[in-house]
Motif scaffolding. Structure first.
Motif, mmCIF file in Angstrom:
data_model
loop_
_atom_site.group_PDB
_atom_site.id
_atom_site.type_symbol
_atom_site.label_atom_id
_atom_site.label_comp_id
_atom_site.label_asym_id
_atom_site.label_seq_id
_atom_site.Cartn_x
_atom_site.Cartn_y
_atom_site.Cartn_z
ATOM 1 N N GLU A 108 10.801 22.787 2.496
ATOM 2 C CA GLU A 108 9.964 23.515 3.447
ATOM 3 C C GLU A 108 8.943 24.379 2.726
ATOM 4 O O GLU A 108 9.150 24.813 1.593
ATOM 5 N N ASN A 109 7.832 24.620 3.409
ATOM 6 C CA ASN A 109 6.727 25.433 2.887
ATOM 7 C C ASN A 109 6.097 24.848 1.622
ATOM 8 O O ASN A 109 5.628 25.580 0.748
ATOM 9 N N ASP A 142 3.250 23.067 -0.611
ATOM 10 C CA ASP A 142 1.793 23.200 -0.663
ATOM 11 C C ASP A 142 1.088 21.863 -0.840
ATOM 12 O O ASP A 142 -0.053 21.690 -0.401
ATOM 13 N N GLU A 163 7.069 17.668 8.341
ATOM 14 C CA GLU A 163 7.463 18.549 9.439
ATOM 15 C C GLU A 163 8.061 19.884 8.997
ATOM 16 O O GLU A 163 7.773 20.922 9.598
ATOM 17 N N SER A 166 7.150 21.663 6.704
ATOM 18 C CA SER A 166 6.100 22.469 6.077
ATOM 19 C C SER A 166 4.858 22.591 6.948
ATOM 20 O O SER A 166 3.779 22.909 6.450
ATOM 21 N N LEU A 167 4.991 22.359 8.244
ATOM 22 C CA LEU A 167 3.813 22.423 9.114
ATOM 23 C C LEU A 167 3.198 23.818 9.135
ATOM 24 O O LEU A 167 1.996 23.971 9.347
ATOM 25 N N ASP A 168 4.004 24.844 8.905
ATOM 26 C CA ASP A 168 3.454 26.209 8.867
ATOM 27 C C ASP A 168 2.584 26.422 7.633
ATOM 28 O O ASP A 168 1.567 27.135 7.689
ATOM 29 N N SER A 169 2.967 25.825 6.504
ATOM 30 C CA SER A 169 2.185 26.000 5.272
ATOM 31 C C SER A 169 1.027 25.009 5.182
ATOM 32 O O SER A 169 0.152 25.158 4.329
ATOM 33 N N ARG A 170 1.015 24.001 6.081
ATOM 34 C CA ARG A 170 -0.086 23.033 6.161
ATOM 35 C C ARG A 170 -0.415 22.426 4.789
ATOM 36 O O ARG A 170 -1.514 22.577 4.256
ATOM 37 N N HIS A 180 -0.914 15.301 13.737
ATOM 38 C CA HIS A 180 -0.543 16.633 13.269
ATOM 39 C C HIS A 180 -1.765 17.470 12.868
ATOM 40 O O HIS A 180 -1.620 18.516 12.230
#
Length: 214
Positions: free
Chosen positions: A89-90, A92, A113, A115-119, A142
């Protein structure tokens, strides 16, 4: 290998020298050498996570320090485990080299999915006989824009004349001209760079790659 190249600053030629004629029967000796080799990374701030079905390869790379972590879950068939999600997750940047065609948009989405917050950005080197269209459509859902970089990139030499002919036949069926390309004896890949739409609009890919690629 990506960990050795990016985190530890080795070159492809150095990797061939280290592993091309290595005696893999003495695993303990190899472990000792590699733990010392990768003890002090060039870029300690860079965290590298490997994703591969070969769990022994992942374990080795983590053990000696080439990778910081790894997952060996078959993402084509299974959702990532809670431990996998915590590991990836998260992120880069997600990179792949030569796996698209065996790995589909299903695995790529399961990597994206968490890491969607970190795009994260993505860079996929795709062999020319495989289509990236389904993955591009998934990324678009997405909010990603995928751009193909001009030019071809050498992947590796063909292992045999049989493998060469198999690839040339596949390309011919797809009406892809292999003249002065795969005919020379190499797998060739195209680079697909996927970034969030807002980033792609505000930061042209040519500016990121520099004048040599523009």
């Amino acid at each position: 290998m990506n960990g050795a190249l990016l985190k530890h600053g080795l070159s492809i030629d150095e990797l061939y020298g280290l592993y091309g004629e290595t005696d893999f029967d003495d695993v303990e000796k190899l472990l000792e050498r590699d733990r010392e080799l990768y003890a002090e990374p060039v870029d300690a701030a860079l965290e590298m996570v490997g994703v591969d079905l070969a769990d022994r390869a992942i374990s080795y790379a983590v053990d000696v320090g080439m990778l910081d972590a790894g997952i060996a879950t078959n993402l084509e068939k299974k959702e990532p485990t809670p431990q996998d999600v915590a590991t990836i997750e998260n992120t880069d940047l997600i990179i792949s080299t030569g796996c698209v065609g065996y790995v589909t948009e299903k695995s790529l989405e399961r990597l994206l999915e968490p890491s969607l917050d970190s795009r994260p950005w993505m860079a996929h080197f795709v062999l020319r006989m495989f289509d990236f269209g389904a993955s591009e459509e998934m990324l678009s859902r997405h909010g990603y824009v995928t751009e193909k970089v001009e030019g071809l990139f050498r992947q590796r030499r063909f292992a045999s004349s049989t493998e060469r002919q198999h690839v040339l036949d596949n390309l011919d069926r797809l009406a892809i001209d292999a003249t002065d390309a795969e005919e020379t004896g190499w797998y060739l890949a195209e680079l697909h760079v996927a970034r969030p739409e807002e980033v792609a609009k505000s930061m042209p890919l040519a500016d990121v790659l520099g004048p040599s690629r523009a």
